[in-house]
Design a protein around this motif. Sequence first.
Motif, PDB file in Angstrom:
ATOM      1  N   THR A 649       0.751  -1.117  -0.057  1.00 18.45           N
ATOM      2  CA  THR A 649      -0.060  -0.034   0.050  1.00 18.45           C
ATOM      3  C   THR A 649       0.741   1.337   0.073  1.00 18.45           C
ATOM      4  OG1 THR A 649      -1.650  -1.281   1.358  1.00 18.45           O
ATOM      5  CG2 THR A 649      -1.872   1.136   1.073  1.00 18.45           C
ATOM      6  N   LEU A 650       1.826   1.192   0.657  1.00 19.03           N
ATOM      7  CA  LEU A 650       2.825   2.290   0.633  1.00 19.03           C
ATOM      8  C   LEU A 650       3.311   2.623  -0.443  1.00 19.03           C
ATOM      9  CD1 LEU A 650       4.496   2.133   4.281  1.00 19.03           C
ATOM     10  CD2 LEU A 650       2.629   3.403   3.703  1.00 19.03           C
ATOM     11  N   LEU A 651       3.792   1.669  -1.223  1.00 14.04           N
ATOM     12  CA  LEU A 651       4.540   1.843  -2.582  1.00 14.04           C
ATOM     13  C   LEU A 651       3.592   2.165  -3.489  1.00 14.04           C
ATOM     14  CD1 LEU A 651       6.961  -1.453  -2.754  1.00 14.04           C
ATOM     15  CD2 LEU A 651       7.412   1.047  -2.267  1.00 14.04           C
ATOM     16  N   SER A 652       2.320   1.901  -3.474  1.00 13.37           N
ATOM     17  CA  SER A 652       1.609   2.211  -4.439  1.00 13.37           C
ATOM     18  C   SER A 652       0.772   3.603  -4.527  1.00 13.37           C
ATOM     19  CB  SER A 652      -0.080   1.245  -4.551  1.00 13.37           C
ATOM     20  OG  SER A 652      -0.507   1.511  -3.465  1.00 13.37           O
ATOM     21  N   CYS A 653       1.153   4.167  -3.208  1.00  9.35           N
ATOM     22  CA  CYS A 653       0.910   5.604  -2.946  1.00  9.35           C
ATOM     23  C   CYS A 653       1.844   6.475  -3.176  1.00  9.35           C
ATOM     24  CB  CYS A 653       0.226   5.539  -1.703  1.00  9.35           C
ATOM     25  SG  CYS A 653      -0.399   7.344  -1.100  1.00  9.35           S
ATOM     26  N   CYS A 654       2.153   7.604  -2.315  1.00 13.23           N
ATOM     27  CA  CYS A 654       3.377   8.405  -2.477  1.00 13.23           C
ATOM     28  C   CYS A 654       4.506   8.154  -1.607  1.00 13.23           C
ATOM     29  CB  CYS A 654       2.702   9.700  -2.014  1.00 13.23           C
ATOM     30  SG  CYS A 654       2.163   9.722  -0.367  1.00 13.23           S
ATOM     31  N   SER A 655       4.786   6.992  -1.354  1.00 16.76           N
ATOM     32  CA  SER A 655       5.820   6.485  -0.668  1.00 16.76           C
ATOM     33  C   SER A 655       6.763   5.643  -1.327  1.00 16.76           C
ATOM     34  CB  SER A 655       5.529   5.477   0.818  1.00 16.76           C
ATOM     35  OG  SER A 655       4.721   6.435   1.502  1.00 16.76           O
ATOM     36  N   LYS A 656       6.444   5.742  -2.688  1.00 16.41           N
ATOM     37  CA  LYS A 656       7.517   4.893  -3.968  1.00 16.41           C
ATOM     38  C   LYS A 656       8.638   6.100  -4.152  1.00 16.41           C
ATOM     39  CE  LYS A 656       7.030   2.092  -7.731  1.00 16.41           C
ATOM     40  NZ  LYS A 656       6.259   1.829  -8.976  1.00 16.41           N
ATOM     41  N   ASP A 799       0.302  14.630  -7.324  1.00 12.57           N
ATOM     42  CA  ASP A 799       1.252  14.955  -6.421  1.00 12.57           C
ATOM     43  C   ASP A 799       2.216  13.879  -6.263  1.00 12.57           C
ATOM     44  OD1 ASP A 799       0.110  17.414  -5.554  1.00 12.57           O
ATOM     45  OD2 ASP A 799      -1.227  16.194  -4.068  1.00 12.57           O
ATOM     46  N   SER A 800       1.787  12.459  -6.411  1.00  9.13           N
ATOM     47  CA  SER A 800       2.917  11.326  -6.493  1.00  9.13           C
ATOM     48  C   SER A 800       3.926  11.434  -7.509  1.00  9.13           C
ATOM     49  CB  SER A 800       2.039   9.992  -6.770  1.00  9.13           C
ATOM     50  OG  SER A 800       1.223  10.031  -7.803  1.00  9.13           O
ATOM     51  N   GLY A 801       3.403  12.154  -8.722  1.00  5.78           N
ATOM     52  CA  GLY A 801       4.439  12.151  -9.965  1.00  5.78           C
ATOM     53  C   GLY A 801       5.452  13.166  -9.611  1.00  5.78           C
ATOM     54  N   VAL A 802       4.908  14.502  -8.882  1.00  5.53           N
ATOM     55  CA  VAL A 802       5.748  15.554  -8.631  1.00  5.53           C
ATOM     56  C   VAL A 802       6.772  15.114  -7.684  1.00  5.53           C
ATOM     57  CG1 VAL A 802       5.657  17.889  -7.788  1.00  5.53           C
ATOM     58  CG2 VAL A 802       4.026  17.148  -9.612  1.00  5.53           C
ATOM     59  N   GLN A 803       6.343  14.220  -6.815  1.00 10.41           N
ATOM     60  CA  GLN A 803       7.241  13.989  -5.465  1.00 10.41           C
ATOM     61  C   GLN A 803       8.210  12.948  -6.192  1.00 10.41           C
ATOM     62  OE1 GLN A 803       4.552  12.107  -2.799  1.00 10.41           O
ATOM     63  NE2 GLN A 803       4.083  14.052  -1.729  1.00 10.41           N
ATOM     64  N   LEU A 804       7.968  12.098  -7.006  1.00  6.79           N
ATOM     65  CA  LEU A 804       9.053  11.159  -7.841  1.00  6.79           C
ATOM     66  C   LEU A 804       9.981  11.946  -8.690  1.00  6.79           C
ATOM     67  CD1 LEU A 804       9.557   8.247  -7.620  1.00  6.79           C
ATOM     68  CD2 LEU A 804       8.065   8.056  -9.685  1.00  6.79           C
ATOM     69  N   ILE A 805       9.536  12.986  -9.242  1.00  4.27           N
ATOM     70  CA  ILE A 805      10.440  13.799 -10.264  1.00  4.27           C
ATOM     71  C   ILE A 805      11.410  14.639  -9.112  1.00  4.27           C
ATOM     72  CG2 ILE A 805      10.369  16.044 -11.719  1.00  4.27           C
ATOM     73  CD1 ILE A 805       7.946  14.700 -13.160  1.00  4.27           C
ATOM     74  N   ALA A 806      10.857  15.150  -8.157  1.00  4.91           N
ATOM     75  CA  ALA A 806      11.750  16.007  -7.223  1.00  4.91           C
ATOM     76  C   ALA A 806      12.896  15.157  -6.686  1.00  4.91           C
ATOM     77  CB  ALA A 806      10.691  16.695  -6.244  1.00  4.91           C
ATOM     78  N   GLU A 807      12.725  13.907  -6.413  1.00  3.84           N
ATOM     79  CA  GLU A 807      13.832  13.201  -5.871  1.00  3.84           C
ATOM     80  C   GLU A 807      14.763  12.621  -6.665  1.00  3.84           C
ATOM     81  OE1 GLU A 807      11.755  11.280  -1.823  1.00  3.84           O
ATOM     82  OE2 GLU A 807      12.098  10.060  -3.460  1.00  3.84           O
ATOM     83  N   HIS A 808      14.115  12.458  -7.991  1.00  4.42           N
ATOM     84  CA  HIS A 808      15.253  11.586  -9.177  1.00  4.42           C
ATOM     85  C   HIS A 808      15.794  12.557  -9.822  1.00  4.42           C
ATOM     86  CE1 HIS A 808      14.463   7.493  -7.873  1.00  4.42           C
ATOM     87  NE2 HIS A 808      13.354   8.073  -7.618  1.00  4.42           N
ATOM     88  N   LEU A 809      15.180  13.724 -10.160  1.00  4.76           N
ATOM     89  CA  LEU A 809      15.728  14.857 -11.357  1.00  4.76           C
ATOM     90  C   LEU A 809      16.172  16.007 -10.715  1.00  4.76           C
ATOM     91  CD1 LEU A 809      13.190  14.563 -14.035  1.00  4.76           C
ATOM     92  CD2 LEU A 809      15.294  13.343 -14.034  1.00  4.76           C
ATOM     93  N   PRO A 810      17.316  15.878 -10.059  1.00  3.66           N
ATOM     94  CA  PRO A 810      17.858  17.167  -9.143  1.00  3.66           C
ATOM     95  C   PRO A 810      18.335  18.078  -9.990  1.00  3.66           C
ATOM     96  CG  PRO A 810      19.523  15.419  -8.949  1.00  3.66           C
ATOM     97  CD  PRO A 810      18.278  14.641  -9.581  1.00  3.66           C
ATOM     98  N   ARG A 811      18.501  18.089 -11.138  1.00  4.35           N
ATOM     99  CA  ARG A 811      18.984  19.033 -12.248  1.00  4.35           C
ATOM    100  C   ARG A 811      17.849  19.745 -12.846  1.00  4.35           C
ATOM    101  NH1 ARG A 811      24.074  15.646 -15.294  1.00  4.35           N
ATOM    102  NH2 ARG A 811      25.159  15.153 -12.973  1.00  4.35           N
ATOM    103  N   LEU A 812      16.680  19.599 -12.468  1.00  7.85           N
ATOM    104  CA  LEU A 812      15.604  20.258 -13.256  1.00  7.85           C
ATOM    105  C   LEU A 812      15.809  21.719 -12.922  1.00  7.85           C
ATOM    106  CD1 LEU A 812      13.091  19.305 -15.291  1.00  7.85           C
ATOM    107  CD2 LEU A 812      11.951  19.368 -13.079  1.00  7.85           C
TER     108      LEU A 812
END
Length: 872
Positions: A649-656, A799-812
Amino acid sequence: MPSDSQEINVDLNPNEHSAIKNETNDVKKEDVKYVASNGAPVGLNADQRIAFALRDFLVDGSPSMVLEDDGPSPSSTIDYKLPYIDEIGDTGSDIIQSDGEQPQNHETDEVLNNAACRLRRWRAASRKLRRPRIINNLNTNSDCNGLVKSFNAGHTDLADRLRSLAAASNMSASAGELLSLAPPPPAATAPPSPGCLLTPSLADQSAAEYFGSSPECCTDSSVSKSGNLTGTPAPPPGPRYKLAIEGSLRVCCFQHTRTVVDKILAAKFFRRWETHVLCMLDDHVISKTPSGLLERPLSYSCMQEVYCISRWDPARKYCLRIVMPHGSLLLQANDAYTRDQWYYSIVWRRNMIRYRNFLTKSVRREVVLKELKNMVDFAMTTPLQDESVTRAPLQILTDLISEEKESPGWEEWAENISSVAAPLLAERCVNGELCALLARLCRHRPRSAPLPALAPPVRRVLTRNVDFGKAPHARQFVKDYISALSAHNSGKSLVRRFVEVTHGSRAACPHPRAAPNLASVALAAIDDHYRERPTPHVCHDAEQDVLCFADILEHMCEYDDWLVVVGGVLQPVPFSVSAMSCPQVAARLGNVLNRLAHDPRCAVHTCVAHARAARPSPPSWLRATAPTDPLVALGHEQLCQLWGDMLKTLLSCCSKRKSFLQSMSKHLPDFVIVALTGHPAALEILCLMLEWEVASGEQTQLEIIAALQGTEVGKQYYRDLCERQQTLQRLQAQGGPRRLALPVRATDADVAALLEAGALGNLECLSLAFTSVTSACAYHLIKLPSLRYLNLWATKFGDSGVQLIAEHLPRLQVLNLCETPVSDKGIEALSGLSSLRRLNLNSTKLSAEAFELLRKRLPHLQEYDIRYTEAW
């Protein structure tokens, strides 16, 4: 009219339910001769005898109705005085016959029959309206047989009504007309209490019979006929009043108690009127200027009668009459509302003093219970609405229960009192001392406690904003009541029904404090029981008394709105180690955690993760249910399944995210154990640790690979991981365009197919504006290492997509989120993009607080667009 010394014998106990036969046809008219005022002819039934005894009052001002042929009746030669006026009706008939009117000529049998018929109707209406004071206020002297009572002429309440009925000639009076002739206000004498619906054996009743639909929690649900307090007395319709304390009234005094007050009032002449500012104290009424007519305090205990006067001069019509031992006092107000307020206030204080003195000094318990029921009815039917009105009867009830509480028969006495006072407990908030006494009753005799009578005050404690830190007796009362429920044979069904009634039949509970209060009571009960228990758990019989509180937590999870509350309360893991090591408590906690883990709402399933305000040990339910060192006494397979469901449940939400996996890297042995059982969530996390390089060290990576290859499902996950790694290497190879824009019809699948087609290592600018992409494509976008510009205008990126981008694309550096459904939850994650220079949040769910926080954390932000947001 009768003289002062004349007595009228009236049989008050005729059989009203039997058929009354008309016997006038059997009696000849010529045989009925009235030779004396008190001689009744033979052959009359019970009602006719009553009417004959009161014949002098049937026609107003008539000394005798029928005369003999040979001379006048002896009663006609007596110098009659007008009757003493006990009280004057404030509604209904305003007819006042003068002394000069001639009596009506009727035949004897017709008069008696009409009077008897009217008397029966009046008696039926009085009984139906529950107004026993109409007859009981008369001066009575019981005969030896107890069936006949003698009335003197001092009180002519019944006679006045019969005279009014006779004045209507042969017209039959309806029930509404009879009601209009009854002057006592509805709150002066309350109807009898219905009591509490109890049966000898609680075990024989179903769960629905203990609790009906709560008037507070389930107003729209079907009401059980045997569960709730049907027929509870209610205040009369009309205005409500505050208890009068101080006011300016005009006062007039008569130095007599039994005089022709109606004639004096009609004469429009008084000795003098004085204006006083009256203050109502607990025991008496005083004037701020003690002089003249109110030089001394006016004690409530000396008041014989209090009633309103309405049939009077229009200029002086808002008056109260207070009958004292040596005089009558008239109080005149400016309007009817003020007059009624003072009337109900005086009646209230007068009756409370009488009830307090009688209930605390009487010895016979059956008499006390009867008078207690009268007090409860009076308190329920008064139109006064004031804190003291609520506090006074409850204090009397508390004093009554607290007497002899150390005696052997106290429990039975308290049960009887609680049953009689059930309507009062259902409508009033109980105080702390009364809560302690009721809790003691539930604790000492749980199987015989009056549970239906105590259910309303328990629900009232739970649904109101109660601070249990300041009211520990209230929490103890709820705890002992629930323990008493579970002590019965059908205890489990009773506890479930109690939770159901407390929540109500609606989708959401109308009382926001009900769930936190109920959860806190359950947690406190479990903690009190297991706090001093040794760590190596040993099962014993006393645990059965506390399992009902774990059942309450489980039942609360059946409601979606309460599931959020339960998750928030349980997030810091409030249970002791000894409580979680109990198998029976752990089984119920496992069901609660299972409900939390499978709920799709972030506010619910994130409660199983670490909390900032959590205890040092254990920090979260993921730690408490870890398979390597579990604190919850569940089976190994059940623990692995529960732990894997939490992760899924945590992975399918915003904790991935990387931060979540990095925080869980210390639980690598637990992931390995769960992965060996074939749980897909653990296998996916192990693959992400390898893909995102979260697991550092060659030895750790080899352990993860070995765990993936330990099962057939794990081997498939590992093969897919290897293919993704090869595709990522081709994607990140040098080459490909620097700018790319997808058409409007593009979806997440199109983005995935495009990125797998060839090398895009040089892609710096990607535009997905006005496409149908969602947050699911963020998993593919994070594979572009050179991405600097990203346009997501008018997409469904959340929101979940923005959180994933913010962690993996630091050069944006440039991000366009205009007209996207992102909120503060996703926008706050952008604070980690230290290279961000331009940001467009036009027409998003941005708040002013989130924008101020974002500006502080991104000092290098040069341009931003926040139009059409709350921060604009």
